[in-house]
Scaffold this motif. Structure first.
Motif, PDB file in Angstrom:
ATOM      1  N   THR A 196      40.735  38.964  42.184  1.00 32.43           N
ATOM      2  CA  THR A 196      39.634  38.305  42.877  1.00 32.43           C
ATOM      3  C   THR A 196      38.291  38.639  42.243  1.00 32.43           C
ATOM      4  OG1 THR A 196      40.874  38.371  44.959  1.00 32.43           O
ATOM      5  CG2 THR A 196      38.489  38.039  45.111  1.00 32.43           C
ATOM      6  N   LEU A 197      37.493  37.595  41.995  1.00 36.75           N
ATOM      7  CA  LEU A 197      36.166  37.742  41.412  1.00 36.75           C
ATOM      8  C   LEU A 197      35.119  37.190  42.360  1.00 36.75           C
ATOM      9  CD1 LEU A 197      34.348  38.265  38.825  1.00 36.75           C
ATOM     10  CD2 LEU A 197      34.733  35.843  38.291  1.00 36.75           C
ATOM     11  N   GLU A 198      34.052  37.945  42.573  1.00 31.73           N
ATOM     12  CA  GLU A 198      32.892  37.420  43.298  1.00 31.73           C
ATOM     13  C   GLU A 198      31.753  37.229  42.307  1.00 31.73           C
ATOM     14  OE1 GLU A 198      29.910  38.088  47.088  1.00 31.73           O
ATOM     15  OE2 GLU A 198      30.978  39.824  46.285  1.00 31.73           O
ATOM     16  N   ILE A 199      31.220  36.016  42.260  1.00 31.26           N
ATOM     17  CA  ILE A 199      30.102  35.689  41.378  1.00 31.26           C
ATOM     18  C   ILE A 199      28.800  35.940  42.134  1.00 31.26           C
ATOM     19  CG2 ILE A 199      28.981  33.854  40.065  1.00 31.26           C
ATOM     20  CD1 ILE A 199      31.747  32.493  39.901  1.00 31.26           C
ATOM     21  N   GLY A 200      27.956  36.824  41.607  1.00 31.51           N
ATOM     22  CA  GLY A 200      26.715  37.165  42.295  1.00 31.51           C
ATOM     23  C   GLY A 200      26.996  38.079  43.475  1.00 31.51           C
ATOM     24  N   THR A 201      27.544  39.244  43.207  1.00 33.05           N
ATOM     25  CA  THR A 201      28.044  40.108  44.275  1.00 33.05           C
ATOM     26  C   THR A 201      26.955  40.787  45.089  1.00 33.05           C
ATOM     27  OG1 THR A 201      29.714  41.815  44.717  1.00 33.05           O
ATOM     28  CG2 THR A 201      28.239  42.189  42.844  1.00 33.05           C
ATOM     29  N   GLY A 202      25.734  40.906  44.533  1.00 32.43           N
ATOM     30  CA  GLY A 202      24.669  41.562  45.292  1.00 32.43           C
ATOM     31  C   GLY A 202      25.047  42.995  45.619  1.00 32.43           C
ATOM     32  N   ASN A 203      24.990  43.350  46.898  1.00 31.15           N
ATOM     33  CA  ASN A 203      25.327  44.720  47.302  1.00 31.15           C
ATOM     34  C   ASN A 203      26.821  44.937  47.511  1.00 31.15           C
ATOM     35  OD1 ASN A 203      25.757  43.403  49.719  1.00 31.15           O
ATOM     36  ND2 ASN A 203      24.030  44.316  50.788  1.00 31.15           N
ATOM     37  N   GLY A 204      27.623  43.912  47.215  1.00 28.85           N
ATOM     38  CA  GLY A 204      29.073  44.062  47.280  1.00 28.85           C
ATOM     39  C   GLY A 204      29.693  43.944  48.654  1.00 28.85           C
ATOM     40  N   THR A 205      28.922  43.528  49.655  1.00 30.52           N
ATOM     41  CA  THR A 205      29.395  43.498  51.032  1.00 30.52           C
ATOM     42  C   THR A 205      30.678  42.691  51.217  1.00 30.52           C
ATOM     43  OG1 THR A 205      27.150  43.761  51.889  1.00 30.52           O
ATOM     44  CG2 THR A 205      28.789  42.861  53.404  1.00 30.52           C
ATOM     45  N   LEU A 206      30.752  41.518  50.585  1.00 29.36           N
ATOM     46  CA  LEU A 206      31.918  40.661  50.771  1.00 29.36           C
ATOM     47  C   LEU A 206      33.178  41.326  50.221  1.00 29.36           C
ATOM     48  CD1 LEU A 206      33.289  38.049  51.588  1.00 29.36           C
ATOM     49  CD2 LEU A 206      32.445  36.992  49.477  1.00 29.36           C
ATOM     50  N   LEU A 207      33.097  41.914  49.053  1.00 29.58           N
ATOM     51  CA  LEU A 207      34.273  42.566  48.476  1.00 29.58           C
ATOM     52  C   LEU A 207      34.673  43.795  49.291  1.00 29.58           C
ATOM     53  CD1 LEU A 207      33.627  42.311  44.633  1.00 29.58           C
ATOM     54  CD2 LEU A 207      34.985  40.813  46.102  1.00 29.58           C
ATOM     55  N   LEU A 208      33.703  44.522  49.793  1.00 25.82           N
ATOM     56  CA  LEU A 208      34.015  45.682  50.626  1.00 25.82           C
ATOM     57  C   LEU A 208      34.700  45.258  51.920  1.00 25.82           C
ATOM     58  CD1 LEU A 208      30.789  47.835  50.102  1.00 25.82           C
ATOM     59  CD2 LEU A 208      32.935  47.874  48.830  1.00 25.82           C
ATOM     60  N   ALA A 209      34.308  44.104  52.449  1.00 15.99           N
ATOM     61  CA  ALA A 209      34.966  43.580  53.646  1.00 15.99           C
ATOM     62  C   ALA A 209      36.408  43.178  53.341  1.00 15.99           C
ATOM     63  CB  ALA A 209      34.185  42.388  54.197  1.00 15.99           C
ATOM     64  N   LEU A 210      36.661  42.681  52.125  1.00 16.19           N
ATOM     65  CA  LEU A 210      38.034  42.356  51.740  1.00 16.19           C
ATOM     66  C   LEU A 210      38.897  43.618  51.688  1.00 16.19           C
ATOM     67  CD1 LEU A 210      37.551  39.709  48.899  1.00 16.19           C
ATOM     68  CD2 LEU A 210      38.420  39.297  51.210  1.00 16.19           C
ATOM     69  N   ILE A 211      38.334  44.720  51.212  1.00 15.36           N
ATOM     70  CA  ILE A 211      39.082  45.974  51.183  1.00 15.36           C
ATOM     71  C   ILE A 211      39.436  46.403  52.600  1.00 15.36           C
ATOM     72  CG2 ILE A 211      38.953  48.425  50.604  1.00 15.36           C
ATOM     73  CD1 ILE A 211      37.164  47.640  48.233  1.00 15.36           C
ATOM     74  N   GLU A 212      38.489  46.300  53.521  1.00  8.07           N
ATOM     75  CA  GLU A 212      38.751  46.645  54.919  1.00  8.07           C
ATOM     76  C   GLU A 212      39.861  45.779  55.502  1.00  8.07           C
ATOM     77  OE1 GLU A 212      35.209  46.492  57.219  1.00  8.07           O
ATOM     78  OE2 GLU A 212      34.203  48.104  56.113  1.00  8.07           O
ATOM     79  N   ALA A 213      39.989  44.542  54.967  1.00  6.53           N
ATOM     80  CA  ALA A 213      41.015  43.617  55.461  1.00  6.53           C
ATOM     81  C   ALA A 213      42.369  43.842  54.786  1.00  6.53           C
ATOM     82  CB  ALA A 213      40.564  42.175  55.260  1.00  6.53           C
ATOM     83  N   GLY A 214      42.450  44.776  53.842  1.00  4.40           N
ATOM     84  CA  GLY A 214      43.733  45.107  53.251  1.00  4.40           C
ATOM     85  C   GLY A 214      43.922  44.762  51.790  1.00  4.40           C
ATOM     86  N   TYR A 215      42.883  44.230  51.139  1.00  2.00           N
ATOM     87  CA  TYR A 215      43.003  43.889  49.723  1.00  2.00           C
ATOM     88  C   TYR A 215      42.878  45.153  48.862  1.00  2.00           C
ATOM     89  CZ  TYR A 215      42.666  38.980  50.989  1.00  2.00           C
ATOM     90  OH  TYR A 215      42.915  37.738  51.537  1.00  2.00           O
ATOM     91  N   ASP A 216      43.596  45.162  47.743  1.00  2.00           N
ATOM     92  CA  ASP A 216      43.608  46.294  46.839  1.00  2.00           C
ATOM     93  C   ASP A 216      42.291  46.366  46.073  1.00  2.00           C
ATOM     94  OD1 ASP A 216      44.080  48.227  44.940  1.00  2.00           O
ATOM     95  OD2 ASP A 216      45.780  47.222  44.002  1.00  2.00           O
ATOM     96  N   PRO A 217      41.545  47.471  46.175  1.00  2.26           N
ATOM     97  CA  PRO A 217      40.269  47.568  45.442  1.00  2.26           C
ATOM     98  C   PRO A 217      40.426  47.313  43.949  1.00  2.26           C
ATOM     99  CG  PRO A 217      40.487  49.375  46.989  1.00  2.26           C
ATOM    100  CD  PRO A 217      41.808  48.659  46.982  1.00  2.26           C
ATOM    101  N   ALA A 218      41.552  47.730  43.375  1.00  2.20           N
ATOM    102  CA  ALA A 218      41.749  47.580  41.936  1.00  2.20           C
ATOM    103  C   ALA A 218      41.866  46.128  41.503  1.00  2.20           C
ATOM    104  CB  ALA A 218      42.992  48.349  41.492  1.00  2.20           C
ATOM    105  N   SER A 219      42.082  45.219  42.465  1.00  7.18           N
ATOM    106  CA  SER A 219      42.213  43.795  42.142  1.00  7.18           C
ATOM    107  C   SER A 219      40.907  43.043  42.342  1.00  7.18           C
ATOM    108  CB  SER A 219      43.293  43.148  43.001  1.00  7.18           C
ATOM    109  OG  SER A 219      42.880  43.060  44.365  1.00  7.18           O
TER     110      SER A 219
END
Length: 222
Positions: free
Chosen positions: A60-83
């Protein structure tokens, strides 16, 4: 896609914003502004869980991640940080995202990289899921190209090449309607996949939403 250029479309603006937010985080622990608010983040995460769940181990790629909030929320939802990978053309944003992520040990392995999406490639070339929360909007506010076109005109084709066949792109925008987003990305060969329903309002006899979230699929035969 022909918006009037604004400071919001300049790298200098975002460098200033994220330098301030990094200083604030180091002083107070405040991660900074969440673009479109937590509700938009929650809706995008819920959509991802339904359509590209963690069990599929999507790159998974986020374009324009800013402070990373969206990706951090994905981790909380069970996504693997390494992906997960977030890119931003502002070095300050990348520094802020890394510091915010490092504050929680469960985020170990997530990648944040400085990358100008319109001119540079992210750390890997093909992705299963690509996310955008306001970046296409900001790019569309940048200075016009020499031929008078918006820099956002280059975005759809660059985006399409990063998607694996069958992969999905989810974008949330406040500057473009669903129809305008479909025209831009279907024009790059992607197909409409689904949408997220946001709160609507009625004005002047017309009903609409101030935010549009649309998902597109890259055909297997692309």
């Amino acid at each position: 896609m022909d918006l009037t250029p604004s400071r919001l479309g300049s790298k200098e603006h975002w460098d200033d914003v994220y330098d301030r937010e990094l200083a604030n985080f180091e002083e107070t622990g405040d991660e900074g502004e969440i673009w479109f608010g937590t509700q938009a983040v929650d809706k995008m995460v819920k959509w991802a869980l339904e359509h590209v769940p963690p069990s599929q181990s999507p790159q998974t790629l986020e374009i324009g991640t800013g402070n990373g909030t969206l990706l951090l929320a994905l981790i909380e939802a069970g996504y693997d940080p390494a992906s997960l990978c977030g890119i931003d053309y502002s070095a300050g944003a990348v520094r802020l995202a890394r510091v915010v992520a490092a504050a929680d040990e469960q985020n170990t392995g997530i990648t944040f990289a400085e990358c100008d999406f319109l001119t540079q490639d992210p750390p890997q070339i093909e992705w299963d899921l690509v996310l955008d929360k306001g970046t296409f909007d900001a790019i569309a506010l940048g200075e016009k190209e020499e031929d008078g076109t918006s820099p956002a005109a280059r975005y759809p084709s660059r985006l399409a090449r990063l998607l694996k066949p069958g992969a999905v792109f989810l974008i949330t925008s406040c500057n473009f309607t669903e129809d305008e987003l479909r025209a831009a990305f279907e024009g790059a060969g992607l197909t409409y996949y689904s949408r997220i329903q946001h709160r609507t309002m009625t004005f002047g006899g017309k009903t609409g939403s101030s935010v549009s979230s649309v998902a597109f699929n890259k055909p297997a035969s692309y």
